[in-house]
Design an enzyme around this catalytic site. Structure first.
Site, PDB file in Angstrom:
ATOM      1  N   VAL A  98       0.925  -1.146  -0.228  1.00 58.36           N
ATOM      2  CA  VAL A  98      -0.102   0.052   0.161  1.00 58.36           C
ATOM      3  C   VAL A  98       0.763   1.139  -0.048  1.00 58.36           C
ATOM      4  O   VAL A  98       0.685   2.331  -0.658  1.00 58.36           O
ATOM      5  CB  VAL A  98      -1.080   0.053   0.955  1.00 58.36           C
ATOM      6  CG1 VAL A  98      -1.799   1.249   1.164  1.00 58.36           C
ATOM      7  CG2 VAL A  98      -2.063  -1.143   1.063  1.00 58.36           C
ATOM      8  N   CYS A  99       1.786   1.338   0.696  1.00 62.66           N
ATOM      9  CA  CYS A  99       2.822   2.500   0.897  1.00 62.66           C
ATOM     10  C   CYS A  99       3.492   2.392  -0.566  1.00 62.66           C
ATOM     11  O   CYS A  99       3.783   3.730  -0.979  1.00 62.66           O
ATOM     12  CB  CYS A  99       3.887   2.210   1.997  1.00 62.66           C
ATOM     13  SG  CYS A  99       2.970   2.147   3.720  1.00 62.66           S
TER      14      CYS A  99
END
Length: 178
Positions: A65-66
């Site tokens: 996600v990051c």
């Protein structure tokens, strides 16, 4: 004295403690120091003063996600005014950040680390005590240093609404140039 907020946030099924108070729209953005590759100290708000600043807080660039979030903001930055500056802040080491940025081709977003003092995490109410990394959030700082957008994501796995963030940054830019 720093505020400690037990059971303030959930990771999976487990409540964790957040350090620091949340900020809100209209507050003066708290100044903070981070480190860049090479361990150089940086003060993002002072170094980008006079611009609209997007602060994207992420737990670790080495997570899916990051990774997606930072790549997306890097893509968005290419189409934005030079008066909008984007910082991604994590508690990854500066060496890990430099390695990741090189591999990911990040060239528009400033990636800095809160690993040394966790000052950003504490001042923005993001530092997860049990893991010593940041809760995901996005902030926009107007040219005058005031927070114009604040979004604490409800889960570490949630991505921000990129269109909303970019629109809010453009609105902050237009509000200060008219």
């Amino acid at each position: 004295m720093t505020t400690v907020r037990p059971n303030a946030f959930k990771i999976g099924d487990t409540f964790v403690t957040l350090i620091g108070d949340e900020v809100k729209v209209g507050d003066t953005a708290p100044s903070f120091t981070c480190v860049a590759p090479g361990w150089k100290k940086v003060r993002p708000l002072e170094e980008s003063q006079g611009n609209v600043i997007i602060l994207s807080a992420v737990p670790s660039l080495d997570t899916d996600v990051c990774d997606r979030e930072t790549r997306r903001f890097n893509q968005e930055a290419a189409g934005l005014s030079d008066d909008i500056v984007i910082y991604t802040i994590s508690t990854d080491s500066p060496m890990a950040q430099a390695r990741w940025c090189g591999a990911a081709g990040i060239d528009k977003v400033n990636v800095v680390s809160d690993v040394v003092e966790a000052e950003f995490g504490e001042k923005y109410g993001l530092l997860i005590k049990e893991r010593r990394y940041l809760r995901r959030a996005v902030f926009i700082v107007g040219r005058d240093g005031t927070l114009t957008y604040v979004n604490y994501l409800p889960s570490l796995g949630d991505e921000p609404d990129y269109d909303e963030v970019i629109a809010a940054a453009k609105a902050a830019l237009n509000a200060t140039t008219t």
